[in-house]
Scaffold this motif. Structure first.
Motif, PDB file in Angstrom:
ATOM      1  N   ARG A 152       3.223   7.080  -0.622  1.00  0.00           N
ATOM      2  CA  ARG A 152       3.454   7.756   0.655  1.00  0.00           C
ATOM      3  C   ARG A 152       4.821   7.450   1.250  1.00  0.00           C
ATOM      4  O   ARG A 152       5.193   8.024   2.273  1.00  0.00           O
ATOM      5  CB  ARG A 152       2.360   7.369   1.658  1.00  0.00           C
ATOM      6  CG  ARG A 152       1.022   8.019   1.345  1.00  0.00           C
ATOM      7  CD  ARG A 152       0.089   8.038   2.560  1.00  0.00           C
ATOM      8  NE  ARG A 152       0.523   7.195   3.669  1.00  0.00           N
ATOM      9  CZ  ARG A 152       0.098   5.946   3.867  1.00  0.00           C
ATOM     10  NH1 ARG A 152      -0.741   5.396   3.044  1.00  0.00           N
ATOM     11  NH2 ARG A 152       0.518   5.273   4.911  1.00  0.00           N
ATOM     12  N   HIS A 154       0.821  -1.212   0.000  1.00  0.00           N
ATOM     13  CA  HIS A 154       0.000   0.000   0.000  1.00  0.00           C
ATOM     14  C   HIS A 154       0.857   1.265   0.000  1.00  0.00           C
ATOM     15  O   HIS A 154       0.532   2.250  -0.656  1.00  0.00           O
ATOM     16  CB  HIS A 154      -0.951   0.007   1.201  1.00  0.00           C
ATOM     17  CG  HIS A 154      -2.075  -0.970   1.048  1.00  0.00           C
ATOM     18  ND1 HIS A 154      -2.578  -1.718   2.082  1.00  0.00           N
ATOM     19  CD2 HIS A 154      -2.780  -1.339  -0.053  1.00  0.00           C
ATOM     20  CE1 HIS A 154      -3.538  -2.510   1.626  1.00  0.00           C
ATOM     21  NE2 HIS A 154      -3.685  -2.299   0.335  1.00  0.00           N
ATOM     22  N   ALA A 155       1.954   1.214   0.757  1.00  0.00           N
ATOM     23  CA  ALA A 155       2.833   2.389   0.804  1.00  0.00           C
ATOM     24  C   ALA A 155       3.401   2.697  -0.577  1.00  0.00           C
ATOM     25  O   ALA A 155       3.470   3.852  -0.997  1.00  0.00           O
ATOM     26  CB  ALA A 155       3.975   2.142   1.794  1.00  0.00           C
ATOM     27  N   ALA A 160       2.094   1.682  -3.501  1.00  0.00           N
ATOM     28  CA  ALA A 160       1.014   2.029  -4.437  1.00  0.00           C
ATOM     29  C   ALA A 160       0.540   3.467  -4.234  1.00  0.00           C
ATOM     30  O   ALA A 160       0.202   4.168  -5.188  1.00  0.00           O
ATOM     31  CB  ALA A 160      -0.153   1.058  -4.264  1.00  0.00           C
ATOM     32  N   SER A 161       0.529   3.913  -2.966  1.00  0.00           N
ATOM     33  CA  SER A 161      -0.002   5.246  -2.676  1.00  0.00           C
ATOM     34  C   SER A 161       1.059   6.335  -2.825  1.00  0.00           C
ATOM     35  O   SER A 161       0.737   7.522  -2.775  1.00  0.00           O
ATOM     36  CB  SER A 161      -0.546   5.278  -1.246  1.00  0.00           C
ATOM     37  OG  SER A 161       0.532   5.177  -0.325  1.00  0.00           O
ATOM     38  N   GLU A 184       0.087   3.507   8.849  1.00  0.00           N
ATOM     39  CA  GLU A 184      -0.081   4.958   8.692  1.00  0.00           C
ATOM     40  C   GLU A 184       0.959   5.738   9.498  1.00  0.00           C
ATOM     41  O   GLU A 184       1.484   6.744   9.033  1.00  0.00           O
ATOM     42  CB  GLU A 184      -1.477   5.377   9.156  1.00  0.00           C
ATOM     43  CG  GLU A 184      -2.589   4.823   8.277  1.00  0.00           C
ATOM     44  CD  GLU A 184      -3.941   4.865   8.974  1.00  0.00           C
ATOM     45  OE1 GLU A 184      -4.153   5.752   9.827  1.00  0.00           O
ATOM     46  OE2 GLU A 184      -4.772   3.994   8.670  1.00  0.00           O
ATOM     47  N   SER A 225       9.292   3.260  -2.334  1.00  0.00           N
ATOM     48  CA  SER A 225       8.751   3.229  -3.698  1.00  0.00           C
ATOM     49  C   SER A 225       9.869   3.229  -4.729  1.00  0.00           C
ATOM     50  O   SER A 225       9.789   2.540  -5.747  1.00  0.00           O
ATOM     51  CB  SER A 225       7.840   4.433  -3.940  1.00  0.00           C
ATOM     52  OG  SER A 225       6.730   4.389  -3.076  1.00  0.00           O
TER      53      SER A 225
END
Ligand SMILES: [Zn+2]
Length: 450
Positions: A26, A20-21, A23-24, A227, A31
């Motif tokens: 953030r 998720h990190a 993909a987003s 988060e 990434s």
């Protein structure tokens, strides 16, 4: 000469958190690595608890070879409890001075199996320079006297060795590691040391261990941790990039393996495993997080099959494991599955649905073959935790230790290294292969799940 290599171990990070990190967007540093590498998932060991996992990561061995059975266990030779820090209360219950010495020194010097070889020993014996930042399985050939009076003996680590400000091979100017644990000071210490090492290009191989993610995930649960803590983890990786002059410059110099040691699952309910064995003489129960070891002491008037029947119907217990007549026996809700290695696969009989967890046969067999393991091993049901010796738990937060997928699956990201580790025990032999160093004999003998 192969590229230098940085192994980044993020304690307790789940595959979905990393996915998720990335993909987003953030987590820019993670990434960047993902965009330049190959990603997959790998499987942890059992129990999926940090001292067991980090020993497997550093040695490429399962618990049968490295002999670290859990966060808390019964030392048969010395007739005493070993506790590596389940909680402050558990340390106190086990005897604070002994527990601190066990955690910091004895795990490496006395408990880690004689057959096991660490990645630091193997690479330095081949003439390479290795570095360890904060990883708790660090055994090497260089002697380091303690920097603070908390411990009185020297530690033996790799030629570049940094361990929570307690042992340091070099003066880096990094601030004290434990000054603000919940605020992330341990990973800030790691980042300051990491920056110093990368600035000097002072190693061929670096293990960069980040523990704050797991700490936050225990407190707030794995969903919230993604988060809160991932940004800190990302900053600690970014610090290495900065020291190299930027992310591209970093990857020009280093290959990377980034992974975690285990996952985490949400804890809603807590049980005392000791209650299931109340009134039995000669039984020692060692619970921690989502796994337990039950020991039959000399003179016990019961047997391991009877111990296994005692937890039938106990909501916190999903599966127990034991050895019987040379077979491993898994028991779940009264149903049993027997298995043993057979010609590169497994001979099985009984109910196959008893053990439907990731890489379950390998992990169960290795855990049971550990000479320091309890006679009965307990794997907790999803949602439950077993209170530790001090009564501490993480209800409302997260935990790990069991065979279930959420505790067991880890993200595995490789950049610039020709390897796709399927288990955390595959990482060490992959690192050795990258440098053209032969893996230890035990790393070539894994059974495969049928
Ligand atoms: Zn943990």
């Amino acid at each position: 000469m192969p590229k230098k290599l940085v192994q980044i171990v993020v304690d307790g990070m789940t595959p979905s958190a990393l996915e998720h990190a990335v993909a987003s967007g953030r987590a820019p540093a993670l990434s960047f690595l993902a965009a330049n590498g190959a990603y997959g998932q790998a499987v942890s060991v059992f129990p999926s608890l940090t001292p067991v996992c980090l020993s497997s990561i550093a040695t490429g061995a399962g618990p049968d070879v490295h002999e670290i059975p859990s966060l808390v266990w019964w030392h048969r030779g010395e007739q005493r409890i070993v506790e590596y820090g389940s909680s402050f209360a558990a340390l106190r219950a086990a005897g604070m001075t002994q527990a601190i010495t066990d955690t910091i020194l004895n795990m490496n010097q006395r408990h880690l199996g004689a057959r096991a070889v660490t990645v630091f020993e193997a690479l330095e014996d081949a003439g390479l320079t290795t570095a360890a930042v904060n990883i708790t399985c660090y055994r090497g050939r260089h002697r380091y006297p303690p920097k603070v009076p908390l411990v009185r003996r020297a530690a033996y680590g790799p030629s570049r060795f940094f361990y929570y400000s307690l042992f340091e091979s070099d003066r880096t100017g990094a601030k004290l590691a434990v000054r603000n644990r919940s605020g992330g000071s341990v990973d800030v210490y790691a980042a300051e040391v990491g920056r110093w090492l990368v600035t000097r290009d002072g190693f061929d191989f670096l293990v960069y261990y980040l523990s704050d993610y797991d700490y936050v995930s225990h407190a707030h649960g794995p969903a919230r941790a993604a988060e809160v803590a991932l940004a800190r983890t990302d900053a600690a990786v970014e610090a290495l990039f900065d020291a190299a002059g930027g992310p591209d410059e970093f990857l020009d110099r280093y290959a990377v393996i980034l992974h975690s040691d285990h996952g985490q699952t949400e804890v809603r309910q807590v049980a005392r495993l000791e209650d299931s064995f109340a009134g039995l003489d000669g039984v020692f129960v060692a619970p921690s997080n989502r796994a337990g070891q039950v020991y039959l002491l000399p003179g016990a008037r019961t047997d391991v099959a009877a111990l296994a029947r005692r937890v039938d119907g106990v909501p916190a217990v999903e599966v127990t494991l034991r050895l019987e007549d040379g077979d491993a026996v898994a028991r779940r809700a009264g149903e049993e599955l027997r298995f043993r290695p057979d010609g590169g696969g497994w001979a099985t009989s009984g109910d196959a649905s008893v053990l439907d967890h990731p890489d379950a046969f390998n992990r169960a067999w290795s855990a049971l073959a550990n000479p320091n393991a309890g006679e009965l091993l307990v794997s907790a049901r999803e949602g439950w935790e077993l209170a530790d010796l001090g009564g501490s738990h993480h209800a409302g937060g997260g935990s790990h230790g069991s065979l279930v997928a959420g505790d067991s699956l880890v993200p595995m990201l490789t950049v610039g290294i020709d390897a796709a580790p399927e288990r955390i025990t595959d990482v060490m032999p992959s690192v050795l292969a990258h440098f053209g160093v032969e893996p230890p004999p035990y790393a070539r003998q894994l059974q495969h799940v049928g």
